[in-house]
Structures are given as structure tokens and as C-alpha cells.
Design a protein around this motif. Structure first.
Motif, short mmCIF file in Angstrom:
data_model
loop_
_atom_site.label_atom_id
_atom_site.label_comp_id
_atom_site.label_asym_id
_atom_site.label_seq_id
_atom_site.Cartn_x
_atom_site.Cartn_y
_atom_site.Cartn_z
N THR A 414 -16.45 3.97 6.10
CA THR A 414 -15.27 3.62 5.31
C THR A 414 -15.04 4.69 4.24
O THR A 414 -15.95 5.41 3.84
N LEU A 436 -5.71 7.20 -1.69
CA LEU A 436 -4.70 6.37 -1.02
C LEU A 436 -3.49 7.20 -0.62
O LEU A 436 -2.89 6.98 0.45
N HIS A 437 -3.10 8.16 -1.46
CA HIS A 437 -1.97 9.02 -1.12
C HIS A 437 -2.28 9.86 0.12
O HIS A 437 -1.45 9.99 1.02
N VAL A 439 -4.59 9.29 2.49
CA VAL A 439 -4.77 8.46 3.70
C VAL A 439 -3.44 7.93 4.19
O VAL A 439 -3.17 7.87 5.40
N ASN A 440 -2.55 7.56 3.26
CA ASN A 440 -1.25 7.05 3.68
C ASN A 440 -0.40 8.14 4.30
O ASN A 440 0.48 7.87 5.11
N LEU A 445 -3.46 3.93 6.42
CA LEU A 445 -3.54 2.79 5.51
C LEU A 445 -2.96 1.56 6.18
O LEU A 445 -1.78 1.53 6.54
N ARG A 446 -3.80 0.53 6.40
CA ARG A 446 -3.41 -0.65 7.18
C ARG A 446 -3.38 -1.89 6.28
O ARG A 446 -4.21 -2.04 5.38
N ASP A 447 -2.42 -2.80 6.55
CA ASP A 447 -2.24 -3.99 5.71
C ASP A 447 -3.27 -5.07 6.00
O ASP A 447 -3.56 -5.92 5.15
N VAL A 468 -9.94 -2.13 -3.21
CA VAL A 468 -8.98 -1.37 -2.41
C VAL A 468 -9.17 -1.78 -0.95
O VAL A 468 -10.29 -2.11 -0.53
N PRO A 469 -8.11 -1.82 -0.16
CA PRO A 469 -8.27 -2.15 1.26
C PRO A 469 -9.28 -1.23 1.95
O PRO A 469 -9.30 -0.01 1.71
N ILE A 471 -10.70 1.16 4.45
CA ILE A 471 -10.01 2.16 5.27
C ILE A 471 -11.04 2.89 6.13
O ILE A 471 -12.07 3.35 5.61
#
Length: 492
Positions: A414, A436-437, A439-440, A445-447, A468-469, A471
Motif C-alpha cells: 500500500t 494523493l495528487h 496517484v490520482n 485512486l479508488r472510492d 486516507v483511502p 491505495i
């Protein structure tokens, strides 16, 4: 009899539209909403007119909310005044409160004659007879009788006698009597408030007329204030409420007694409105006293403002000028025609008066300012480039390379675990947003991912945890990230 029938209270309950008026007042005002903004009340009345007319109910013809409110003010059912923010607001007068109280009392089931009511009458007559007896021997005899009765009851209870609780019927009748008494309080306080308002208007009128000296007006104000509290039933009720609010022991006793009578099983059949009436007895007393005191403060502020700002000499001079203009106007009208005009200048011409220069040249004003002090030795050390960088934004390029190196081997599961193993300079809170920027940017980035803890380290050494989600990166996503350009992503 005629005066009683012509009172605004009975006029409100008379006529074809009496039910409509009472319904509007009960819907718009309540114990918690004692005043309503003028524009809002106009809209509420318009809405009620449309709803009633749509349901086939007769309403006053050609009426609007504004016209009805204005007519109700003239009929002394509504009072219009300025709110604290300067806007207009409406409140019910004491006459309207009396009428609504009559309607509410007639809407309840009332027992005209009952044991508790007769007992209350007998107890009240006995207490006042004791206070009214001018004979000391008679008063002593009455007190001895009461003491004997109380001692007999105490001895019976100490001997193990039964304590019988009041029956449900007796308690329900007591609730009715108590609700009637509480319901009369708002109108009583409102009458005191209106009396203070009438006094306010009279004092303003006396000040404007200037027929009486200021000291005479103040003496009358103080005398009327004393008579208002002592000479009228409403004033005595207000004085008693004021004494109650200053006595913490009495307030505590009132709250405890209310809790006791509402804990009786008979209280379960009371409606919510009746329960709120009994529980809110203290709030009604507080609010009524607060409104009366606010009205008295306004009156006192008017007196203070007039005494401080009143210039007798200037107003007398203005009065002489106006009377002179009136005499000249009367003389001119003796010979002037109906359409004769006189050119009058609104402002006098500017007087041209020679004068010296108001300000003379001062050599000190032309002198240069003193030189600045050299404080370079006391200046703090400038921050280093590394310290400035630690206060800046995320290190996107280093984070991208760290992601590629960690996930290329397949050992890292992860992004959160990778972040927690980075050096302290790459684990600032802002670096979490940078990750996050990045990875997105590659769509990783998954919900539906669960939360994961990112352990961040601030530049001062303090630690903060962020959820944080979780990943994960596949090998294809790592390959995409390896060839991904941060500058290209920023342009998009």
C-alpha cells in the motif's frame, strides 16, 4: 356596562370575523414568539387568507395582510414598534392576550364547582381574614387554631398514619386552576408594559410642549412610577414577580413544586400544551419582567437624552424667531392676494470677512526626519533554504520516484505503508496531499478502498495521523507512473 362592552377585548370577540382574528393571532404569536417582524406578519396573514379562501371559508373581502394589520393596530389589538435592529415589528396588546386567554379557557373542560376549588377559596379567605383582623386577641386565637391543626396532623404522621395522595380528579382540577392562573400572567405583564409606554409618550409630549419645567416632569415621572407599582393590580403583580426572581430560594421551591405535581400519575392525561404551560411558569414570569424592565429602560434613556441634549436657550431663541415669522406672515396676509408669492432665500449669503492666515510657517515642519536606527545587530538570523523548503508545498517529483522504486519490486502493498517508511523530510502533512495528487493523476485512486493511517511528521517534530483511502498500485500503473510527466499533468 357600556364601557365594558366597548373594551377592545370584547370587540375582538365580537363580529363576523372574530374567529378569523383569533385564529390568526394564535397561529402567528405564542409564548415563545411574542413579536413578529412587520413584513413577515403581512406575508403570514396573506397566506392564511389564501388558504382559508381556497378551502371555501369566508374571509374579509378585499383584505390584505398589511391592511388588516393596520386596522388591528387602530383597534388596539396589535402594537407596532421598532425592534432593536431598527425594523418594525408587531406584538399583541393586553386586550388581545385577554381575549385569547378567554377563548383558550372556554375551549378546555372546566369543573365549575369542585372540592379543590372550594378548598382554595376557604384557604384564601382564612389567610386574608388572619391578616385583616385588627384585634390582636382574635389573630392570636386564629393562629392557635392553625397551630393545633398542624400539630395534630404532624403527630398523626409520626405515629405511622397513612399519607393519602390526591386523587386524579382532584389533581386534574388543580391543574386546570394552575393553568388558568399562569395563562393570565402575560396579559397582566403586558398591561404594565403598556402603562409604562403611555407614560413614555406623555413625557415626550410634555418635553415637546415646553409648558412645564423639566424638574416638574421628572417629579411626575417618579410619582407615576411609584403609583404604577403600588396602586394597580398589574403593578403589584409585577413587583411580586420581581421579588420572586431575586429570591433564589423561592425560584428553587417553584421548580421543585412543579416537578412534584407533574410527577403525579394524573399528569399523564394532560395535553402537551398544558404540560408546557405548567413547566414554563418560571419562563413566563422571567419574560414578562424582562419586557417591562426593557420598556422602563427605554423611558429612562429618553429622560437622560433629553436632559443631556436639551438646550433651553437655543430652543427659546428658535421659538422667538418662528413667532416673529408668524406675526410677519399674518401682517402680509392682510394685503396679499391668494396667489401672491414672496421670494425667500433658503440660505443667507456667505459673509466675506478678512482674516489672518490660520497657520504660520514653522521651520521645524520643514526639517527632514531623523535618520533610521541601525538595528542590523539585533536582527534575527535569516531562515535557511532547507527551512524555507520545509514550509513549502509537496515534493511531487521525489514522491513519484519513491512510488516507482517501492512498487517496481512488488514487495510494497500500500501507499500508506510506503509513506510511513519514507525519511522525515518527505513525511510532512502536505506530502500526503502530494501523494494523493500523484496517484490520482494515473487513475489509481479508488472510492471503494478502506481507510489507512498515514503517520505524518511536522517540521517541528510533532506527529499527526491522517486517515486516507488504502491505495495499491499494479505493475501497469507503476509503469505509467514511471513515464508520467508532472509538468504535463499540471498543464492538463
Amino acid at each position: 356596562m357600556r364601557d365594558a362592552l366597548e373594551r377592545p377585548t370584547l370587540r375582538l370577540l365580537d363580529g363576523k370575523w372574530a374567529a378569523f382574528r383569533v385564529a390568526v393571532f394564535r397561529c402567528s404569536f405564542s409564548r415563545d414568539r411574542r413579536s413578529v417582524q412587520a413584513d413577515r406578519l403581512h406575508v403570514q396573514v396573506d397566506t392564511l387568507l389564501d388558504e382559508l379562501q381556497g378551502n371555501g371559508v369566508d374571509v374579509p373581502p378585499n383584505a390584505t395582510g398589511r391592511s388588516l394589520c393596520n386596522s388591528w393596530v387602530n383597534d388596539q389589538w396589535l402594537f407596532r414598534d421598532n425592534a432593536q435592529d431598527g425594523s418594525l415589528e408587531y406584538s399583541l396588546t393586553s386586550f388581545a392576550l385577554e381575549a385569547i386567554d378567554l377563548v383558550q379557557g372556554m375551549s378546555r373542560d372546566r369543573v365549575l364547582v369542585s372540592e379543590s376549588r372550594l378548598t382554595t377559596i376557604l384557604d384564601t379567605v382564612r389567610r386574608w381574614a388572619l391578616e385583616a383582623a385588627p384585634d390582636a386577641d382574635a389573630r392570636i386565637e386564629r393562629l392557635n387554631v392553625q397551630i393545633h391543626e398542624l400539630e395534630a396532623e404532624r403527630d398523626r404522621l409520626e405515629a405511622g398514619g397513612d399519607v393519602a395522595a390526591a386523587s386524579d380528579d382532584r389533581m386534574l382540577d388543580g391543574y386546570t386552576n394552575l393553568i388558568d392562573l399562569i395563562g393570565q400572567l402575560p396579559s397582566d405583564f403586558k398591561r404594565v408594559e403598556e402603562s409604562v409606554l403611555d407614560m413614555h409618550r406623555k413625557i415626550l409630549r410634555d418635553f415637546r410642549d415646553e409648558d412645564r419645567a423639566v424638574a416638574e416632569v421628572l417629579d411626575e415621572y417618579l410619582r407615576d412610577q411609584d403609583e404604577l407599582v403600588k396602586a394597580t393590580p398589574e403593578g403589584r403583580a409585577f413587583d411580586g414577580a420581581f421579588v420572586l426572581l431575586r429570591d433564589d430560594a423561592l425560584l428553587l421551591e417553584l421548580r421543585e413544586n412543579v416537578q412534584v405535581i407533574l410527577a403525579h400519575p394524573a399528569a399523564a392525561v394532560l395535553e402537551t400544551q398544558d404540560l408546557n404551560e405548567i413547566r414554563g411558569a418560571e419562563a413566563v414570569i422571567r419574560q414578562g419582567t424582562k419586557d417591562v424592565l426593557a420598556q422602563r429602560r427605554r423611558l429612562t434613556a429618553t429622560l437622560k437624552e433629553h436632559i443631556v441634549n436639551h438646550d433651553v436657550l437655543q430652543e427659546r431663541e428658535l421659538g422667538r424667531v418662528l413667532r416673529g415669522i408668524d406675526r410677519e406672515l399674518a401682517t402680509w396676509m392682510e394685503t396679499a392676494g391668494p396667489r401672491a408669492t414672496v421670494p425667500v432665500g433658503l440660505l443667507p449669503p456667505t459673509a466675506k470677512v478678512g482674516h489672518f492666515r490660520e497657520r504660520l510657517w514653522d521651520p521645524a515642519s520643514a526639517a527632514p526626519p531623523p535618520p533610521l536606527e541601525d538595528v542590523e545587530e539585533d536582527a534575527p538570523e535569516p531562515p535557511t533554504v532547507e527551512e524555507l523548503r520545509m514550509r513549502g508545498g509537496p515534493s511531487l517529483e521525489e514522491l513519484r520516484l519513491a512510488l516507482v522504486d517501492s512498487f517496481a519490486t512488488g514487495d510494497m502493498d500500500t501507499v500508506g505503508r510506503m509513506f510511513n517508511e519514507l525519511p522525515a523530510r518527505l513525511r510532512r502533512p502536505v506530502e500526503v496531499l502530494g501523494l494523493l495528487h500523484v496517484v490520482n493523476g494515473i487513475g489509481a485512486l479508488r472510492d471503494d478502498a478502506g481507510p489507512e493511517v498515514f503517520e505524518a511528521i511536522r517540521p517541528d517534530g510533532n506527529r499527526r495521523n491522517f486517515l486516507v483511502p488504502a491505495i495499491t498500485l499494479t505493475l501497469d500503473e507503476v509503469a505509467t507512473l514511471d513515464g508520467w510527466s508532472l509538468e504535463g499533468a499540471g498543464d492538463e
